[in-house]
Design a protein around this motif. Structure first.
Motif, PDB file in Angstrom:
ATOM      1  N   ALA A 150     -32.185  35.745 103.432  1.00  0.00           N
ATOM      2  CA  ALA A 150     -32.207  34.376 102.921  1.00  0.00           C
ATOM      3  C   ALA A 150     -30.985  33.617 103.432  1.00  0.00           C
ATOM      4  CB  ALA A 150     -32.241  34.389 101.398  1.00  0.00           C
ATOM      5  N   TYR A 151     -30.486  33.971 104.594  1.00  0.00           N
ATOM      6  CA  TYR A 151     -29.273  33.383 105.154  1.00  0.00           C
ATOM      7  C   TYR A 151     -29.362  33.420 106.669  1.00  0.00           C
ATOM      8  CZ  TYR A 151     -28.178  38.246 106.081  1.00  0.00           C
ATOM      9  OH  TYR A 151     -28.238  39.552 106.530  1.00  0.00           O
ATOM     10  N   SER A 152     -28.497  32.704 107.335  1.00  0.00           N
ATOM     11  CA  SER A 152     -28.366  32.749 108.795  1.00  0.00           C
ATOM     12  C   SER A 152     -27.247  33.724 109.139  1.00  0.00           C
ATOM     13  CB  SER A 152     -28.066  31.354 109.357  1.00  0.00           C
ATOM     14  OG  SER A 152     -29.122  30.465 109.068  1.00  0.00           O
ATOM     15  N   GLY A 153     -27.585  34.813 109.781  1.00  0.00           N
ATOM     16  CA  GLY A 153     -26.612  35.873 110.026  1.00  0.00           C
ATOM     17  C   GLY A 153     -25.405  35.430 110.818  1.00  0.00           C
ATOM     18  N   GLU A 154     -25.610  34.572 111.834  1.00  0.00           N
ATOM     19  CA  GLU A 154     -24.511  34.188 112.713  1.00  0.00           C
ATOM     20  C   GLU A 154     -23.518  33.249 112.057  1.00  0.00           C
ATOM     21  OE1 GLU A 154     -27.991  31.479 114.063  1.00  0.00           O
ATOM     22  OE2 GLU A 154     -27.641  33.297 112.893  1.00  0.00           O
ATOM     23  N   SER A 155     -23.874  32.692 110.889  1.00  0.00           N
ATOM     24  CA  SER A 155     -22.953  31.781 110.202  1.00  0.00           C
ATOM     25  C   SER A 155     -22.610  32.252 108.795  1.00  0.00           C
ATOM     26  CB  SER A 155     -23.572  30.377 110.125  1.00  0.00           C
ATOM     27  OG  SER A 155     -24.797  30.408 109.425  1.00  0.00           O
ATOM     28  N   THR A 156     -22.994  33.476 108.456  1.00  0.00           N
ATOM     29  CA  THR A 156     -22.749  33.985 107.106  1.00  0.00           C
ATOM     30  C   THR A 156     -22.011  35.310 107.094  1.00  0.00           C
ATOM     31  OG1 THR A 156     -24.806  32.925 106.368  1.00  0.00           O
ATOM     32  CG2 THR A 156     -23.843  34.581 104.900  1.00  0.00           C
ATOM     33  N   MET A 157     -22.353  36.214 108.006  1.00  0.00           N
ATOM     34  CA  MET A 157     -21.805  37.568 108.002  1.00  0.00           C
ATOM     35  C   MET A 157     -20.824  37.770 109.148  1.00  0.00           C
ATOM     36  SD  MET A 157     -23.280  38.948 105.399  1.00  0.00           S
ATOM     37  CE  MET A 157     -24.729  38.743 104.347  1.00  0.00           C
ATOM     38  N   GLY A 158     -19.623  38.266 108.828  1.00  0.00           N
ATOM     39  CA  GLY A 158     -18.644  38.604 109.855  1.00  0.00           C
ATOM     40  C   GLY A 158     -18.991  39.919 110.534  1.00  0.00           C
ATOM     41  N   HIS A 159     -18.228  40.241 111.576  1.00  0.00           N
ATOM     42  CA  HIS A 159     -18.539  41.435 112.361  1.00  0.00           C
ATOM     43  C   HIS A 159     -18.408  42.717 111.558  1.00  0.00           C
ATOM     44  CE1 HIS A 159     -19.096  38.958 115.697  1.00  0.00           C
ATOM     45  NE2 HIS A 159     -17.911  39.020 116.290  1.00  0.00           N
ATOM     46  N   LEU A 160     -17.389  42.821 110.703  1.00  0.00           N
ATOM     47  CA  LEU A 160     -17.210  44.064 109.957  1.00  0.00           C
ATOM     48  C   LEU A 160     -18.361  44.291 108.977  1.00  0.00           C
ATOM     49  CD1 LEU A 160     -15.388  46.501 109.485  1.00  0.00           C
ATOM     50  CD2 LEU A 160     -14.248  45.221 107.662  1.00  0.00           C
ATOM     51  N   VAL A 161     -18.796  43.252 108.296  1.00  0.00           N
ATOM     52  CA  VAL A 161     -19.926  43.391 107.375  1.00  0.00           C
ATOM     53  C   VAL A 161     -21.197  43.729 108.148  1.00  0.00           C
ATOM     54  CG1 VAL A 161     -21.383  42.185 105.700  1.00  0.00           C
ATOM     55  CG2 VAL A 161     -18.910  41.878 105.660  1.00  0.00           C
ATOM     56  N   GLN A 162     -21.371  43.110 109.313  1.00  0.00           N
ATOM     57  CA  GLN A 162     -22.541  43.412 110.133  1.00  0.00           C
ATOM     58  C   GLN A 162     -22.552  44.883 110.559  1.00  0.00           C
ATOM     59  OE1 GLN A 162     -25.159  41.568 110.962  1.00  0.00           O
ATOM     60  NE2 GLN A 162     -24.603  39.433 111.240  1.00  0.00           N
ATOM     61  N   MET A 163     -21.389  45.391 110.982  1.00  0.00           N
ATOM     62  CA  MET A 163     -21.336  46.753 111.532  1.00  0.00           C
ATOM     63  C   MET A 163     -21.216  47.812 110.443  1.00  0.00           C
ATOM     64  SD  MET A 163     -18.992  46.383 114.985  1.00  0.00           S
ATOM     65  CE  MET A 163     -17.576  45.720 114.106  1.00  0.00           C
ATOM     66  N   ALA A 164     -20.234  47.655 109.544  1.00  0.00           N
ATOM     67  CA  ALA A 164     -19.976  48.680 108.528  1.00  0.00           C
ATOM     68  C   ALA A 164     -20.924  48.581 107.342  1.00  0.00           C
ATOM     69  CB  ALA A 164     -18.534  48.576 108.036  1.00  0.00           C
ATOM     70  N   GLY A 165     -21.551  47.422 107.183  1.00  0.00           N
ATOM     71  CA  GLY A 165     -22.468  47.242 106.066  1.00  0.00           C
ATOM     72  C   GLY A 165     -23.913  47.268 106.487  1.00  0.00           C
ATOM     73  N   LEU A 166     -24.349  46.221 107.175  1.00  0.00           N
ATOM     74  CA  LEU A 166     -25.762  46.068 107.490  1.00  0.00           C
ATOM     75  C   LEU A 166     -26.262  47.116 108.485  1.00  0.00           C
ATOM     76  CD1 LEU A 166     -25.975  42.167 107.747  1.00  0.00           C
ATOM     77  CD2 LEU A 166     -26.021  43.645 105.732  1.00  0.00           C
ATOM     78  N   ALA A 167     -25.519  47.344 109.562  1.00  0.00           N
ATOM     79  CA  ALA A 167     -25.974  48.317 110.559  1.00  0.00           C
ATOM     80  C   ALA A 167     -26.004  49.735 109.995  1.00  0.00           C
ATOM     81  CB  ALA A 167     -25.079  48.255 111.801  1.00  0.00           C
ATOM     82  N   VAL A 168     -25.021  50.089 109.179  1.00  0.00           N
ATOM     83  CA  VAL A 168     -25.013  51.419 108.560  1.00  0.00           C
ATOM     84  C   VAL A 168     -26.234  51.586 107.662  1.00  0.00           C
ATOM     85  CG1 VAL A 168     -23.821  52.869 106.870  1.00  0.00           C
ATOM     86  CG2 VAL A 168     -22.535  51.778 108.711  1.00  0.00           C
ATOM     87  N   GLN A 169     -26.552  50.556 106.886  1.00  0.00           N
ATOM     88  CA  GLN A 169     -27.742  50.642 106.040  1.00  0.00           C
ATOM     89  C   GLN A 169     -29.015  50.731 106.859  1.00  0.00           C
ATOM     90  OE1 GLN A 169     -28.223  51.121 102.724  1.00  0.00           O
ATOM     91  NE2 GLN A 169     -26.034  51.528 102.828  1.00  0.00           N
ATOM     92  N   ASN A 170     -29.024  50.129 108.045  1.00  0.00           N
ATOM     93  CA  ASN A 170     -30.184  50.271 108.915  1.00  0.00           C
ATOM     94  C   ASN A 170     -30.443  51.737 109.251  1.00  0.00           C
ATOM     95  OD1 ASN A 170     -30.740  47.565 108.994  1.00  0.00           O
ATOM     96  ND2 ASN A 170     -29.841  47.200 111.005  1.00  0.00           N
ATOM     97  N   PHE A 171     -29.382  52.491 109.454  1.00  0.00           N
ATOM     98  CA  PHE A 171     -29.536  53.919 109.739  1.00  0.00           C
ATOM     99  C   PHE A 171     -29.964  54.695 108.495  1.00  0.00           C
ATOM    100  CE2 PHE A 171     -27.022  52.964 113.528  1.00  0.00           C
ATOM    101  CZ  PHE A 171     -27.591  53.812 114.476  1.00  0.00           C
ATOM    102  N   VAL A 172     -29.226  54.538 107.420  1.00  0.00           N
ATOM    103  CA  VAL A 172     -29.445  55.427 106.277  1.00  0.00           C
ATOM    104  C   VAL A 172     -30.695  55.060 105.488  1.00  0.00           C
ATOM    105  CG1 VAL A 172     -27.024  56.075 106.099  1.00  0.00           C
ATOM    106  CG2 VAL A 172     -27.861  54.092 104.804  1.00  0.00           C
ATOM    107  N   SER A 173     -31.064  53.771 105.434  1.00  0.00           N
ATOM    108  CA  SER A 173     -32.290  53.426 104.711  1.00  0.00           C
ATOM    109  C   SER A 173     -33.508  53.981 105.438  1.00  0.00           C
ATOM    110  CB  SER A 173     -32.415  51.912 104.547  1.00  0.00           C
ATOM    111  OG  SER A 173     -32.562  51.261 105.794  1.00  0.00           O
ATOM    112  N   ALA A 174     -33.490  53.941 106.779  1.00  0.00           N
ATOM    113  CA  ALA A 174     -34.568  54.565 107.541  1.00  0.00           C
ATOM    114  C   ALA A 174     -34.580  56.074 107.325  1.00  0.00           C
ATOM    115  CB  ALA A 174     -34.408  54.243 109.025  1.00  0.00           C
ATOM    116  N   ALA A 175     -33.394  56.672 107.265  1.00  0.00           N
ATOM    117  CA  ALA A 175     -33.305  58.125 107.063  1.00  0.00           C
ATOM    118  C   ALA A 175     -33.829  58.532 105.699  1.00  0.00           C
ATOM    119  CB  ALA A 175     -31.855  58.579 107.231  1.00  0.00           C
ATOM    120  N   VAL A 176     -33.612  57.699 104.682  1.00  0.00           N
ATOM    121  CA  VAL A 176     -34.127  58.003 103.342  1.00  0.00           C
ATOM    122  C   VAL A 176     -35.655  58.046 103.363  1.00  0.00           C
ATOM    123  CG1 VAL A 176     -34.380  57.112 100.990  1.00  0.00           C
ATOM    124  CG2 VAL A 176     -32.132  57.134 102.076  1.00  0.00           C
ATOM    125  N   GLY A 177     -36.275  57.068 104.022  1.00  0.00           N
ATOM    126  CA  GLY A 177     -37.738  57.043 104.094  1.00  0.00           C
ATOM    127  C   GLY A 177     -38.304  58.265 104.781  1.00  0.00           C
TER     128      GLY A 177
END
Length: 570
Positions: A116-143
């Motif tokens: 519900a936001y624009s990623g390029e104007s809302t999330m900094g690099h650390l949140v993108q990498m340490a937060g969102l990208a990490v969840q991309n890995f582990v949420s897929a792994a949970v499934g």
């Protein structure tokens, strides 16, 4: 070469690549989840986290592990978003507001990636990498981990209990083990997602996707103006976004952005990434249950439903109304000109048949029946082939229901893979199937009944209803794509859609794990003359029919009021 011919060739190449990967990737995953050895890096992780990797778990323990990991994931990601302004790499962005931070944290934990936001104007690099990208890995792994646990429950052959061996609980120690969630999670990330994700990121970089740590830069446009463009680690996030059927884009326009999806061949590569694991998991299932034909039946049904959906969606985009669509030969509004209508339809079909939610075109601009097809894909439960893991266990639940219905028709006790389907098992299967439609339809009804939420709709009438129905269907099925057309970055929508995503992810997992635990307790039944063969085309047809009929009976009234009514009016 016409765009239609190019689209047919793209589909043919995609099918060939998926067929080529079915056996080697499926066999690799089989070895990953049946290997008794632990890699050195895995043993280090187990020591640091205090996990006994050789201890099995009953379904209740496995489920509590999933819930605990999910809770911690939401809290950590929420915290990262809230304190973003004080972190390095924030790019000067403020901390994310509480309602949006909650929605985003739940979204990425549940593998939904609703944004519900624009990623390029809302999330900094650390949140993108340490937060969102990490969840991309582990949420897929949970499934995937839950899917493997379900397969173990069906494949488990409980040893007979010797007389005087102890209490019932002791007798069930072996029979109820579904594996170890922490081992499955670790192996999925280390042995499967990371290696493929790194290779995929390199391919995308070679194709033109960006990978840097640049901040916001002002560039001169062709018209003499200025535009702020944010750089970042895009290729690495794009790879796992598709591979893990996550879907959350670094940029607001997602895979329509040239930094995420530069060319027509990277577009096809991304479609391949989001389909390859779900289409290969049935091979793993067949090998784990000791009958590869069972895996072929599941993947065949997935393929038939997918091809039918693609054919319908592409045809509806070609059945157009109005002067401009008639002149150009297709409904091109909202499509990226680099990809055209055929490749846009292919991407949209693949992303809604899986739980990916990534987009390279604007779904709200599809024809009414084309949009209805995308809605129907999600309403199927995203089983053709579905998300990483969730597609397989969703299809297995439908297989259980199909066998149960067939057993009622011929008057015999139903069984699947040697496991009896009794009242306990079918209750869990029924609750699994009913929970997501209940969440989607209830949420839609409440939103349409609230004057304030109706006011946030940019469209009225049947199309406005379709937009709200799409939003809650996408959230409840953990897809993440949207029709847009409504302002969802509000306190109510952030809260309501967050709850829909949370319940739509965790409750089905609990039901399917409980069903797997019930199967694991059973002694295998010998096949008899009355046993329904589940490895033949007859069963494949019954399974596909059950999936379509159940969805039609559940969602037809809502579809009739939304996209079907709009299509008839047009």
């Amino acid at each position: 070469m016409s765009t239609n011919v190019a689209g047919v060739l793209a589909v043919a190449l995609l099918v060939a690549l998926l067929c080529a990967g079915y056996r080697p990737l499926g066999d690799h995953m089989y070895r990953v989840y049946t290997d008794r050895r632990h890699l050195r890096v895995e043993r280090v992780i187990y020591r640091l986290t205090g996990v006994n990797p050789d201890a099995g778990q009953r379904w209740g323990v496995y489920a509590r592990s999933v819930l605990a990991f999910s809770l911690v994931s939401v809290l950590l990601l929420y915290l990262l978003e809230r304190v973003q302004a004080h972190l390095p790499g924030s790019l000067g962005f403020a901390g994310v507001a509480p309602p949006l931070a909650w929605n985003t944290a739940v979204s990425f934990m549940t593998n939904t990636n609703w944004q519900a936001y624009s990623g390029e104007s809302t999330m900094g690099h650390l949140v993108q990498m340490a937060g969102l990208a990490v969840q991309n890995f582990v949420s897929a792994a949970v499934g995937i981990s839950v899917a493997i646990a379900v397969v173990r429950g069906l494949a488990h052959r409980r040893a007979p209990v010797a007389p005087g061996a102890g209490s019932r609980d002791n007798a069930l120690d072996a029979g109820e083990e579904l594996g170890n969630f922490w081992v499955d999670l670790t192996r999925t990330v280390i042995r499967l997602l990371l290696p493929i994700g790194v290779l995929a990121a390199l391919v995308l970089i070679a194709g033109g996707a960006i990978q840097n740590l640049h901040g916001v830069r002002l560039v001169d446009t062709l018209t003499g103006g200025h535009q702020a463009i944010t750089g970042g680690p895009v290729a690495s996030q794009e790879a796992i976004k598709e591979l893990g059927t996550n879907g959350g884009g670094f940029y607001n326009v997602n895979s329509a952005h040239p930094f995420e999806n530069p060319t027509s061949w990277t577009n096809l590569f991304e479609i391949y990434l989001l389909l390859v694991l779900p289409f290969s998991l049935p091979r793993t299932f067949g090998r784990m249950v000791g009958d590869r034909r069972q895996g072929l039946v599941i993947v065949s049904v997935m393929a038939v439903l997918a091809i039918g959906s693609l054919t319908a969606g592409a045809a509806f985009q070609a059945v157009h109304h109005g002067t401009v669509p008639t002149a150009v030969g297709a409904a091109t509004e909202g499509t990226e000109t680099r990809f055209g209508v055929p490749n846009s339809s292919l991407f949209a079909t693949a992303t809604t048949l899986t739980s990916t939610g990534a987009v390279n075109s604007f779904h709200d601009s599809y024809t009414s029946l084309g949009g209805a097809t995308l809605l129907f894909n999600m309403m199927l439960g995203e089983i053709a082939p579905g998300g990483t893991g969730s597609g397989l266990y969703g299809m297995l639940v439908l297989a259980v229901i199909t066998v149960f219905v067939a057993g009622l028709m011929i008057g015999r006790t139903p069984e699947y893979l040697g496991k009896r389907i009794g009242s306990r098992e079918i209750r869990f299967a029924a609750m699994y199937f009913l929970i997501t439609p209940a969440i989607a339809l209830l949420g839609t009804g409440i939103a349409m009944g609230l004057p304030g939420e109706r006011a946030s709709m940019l469209n009225s009438g049947a199309h406005g209803l379709s937009e709200v129905l799409y939003a809650f269907t996408s959230a409840a099925n953990n897809n993440g794509s949207a029709f847009a057309g409504i302002s969802v970055n509000t306190t109510w929508y952030n809260t309501a859609l967050g709850l829909a995503m949370l319940l739509g992810r965790l409750l089905p997992m609990l039901f399917v794990l409980a069903m797997a635990g019930s199967f694991a307790r059973q002694q295998p039944l010998p096949a008899t003359a009355g046993t329904l063969p589940t490895h033949r085309p007859q069963f494949a047809g019954m399974l596909a029919g059950t999936a379509v009929i159940l969805v039609a009976l559940t969602f037809f009234p809502a579809l009739a009021l939304g996209p079907l009514a709009e299509g008839m009016h047009a």
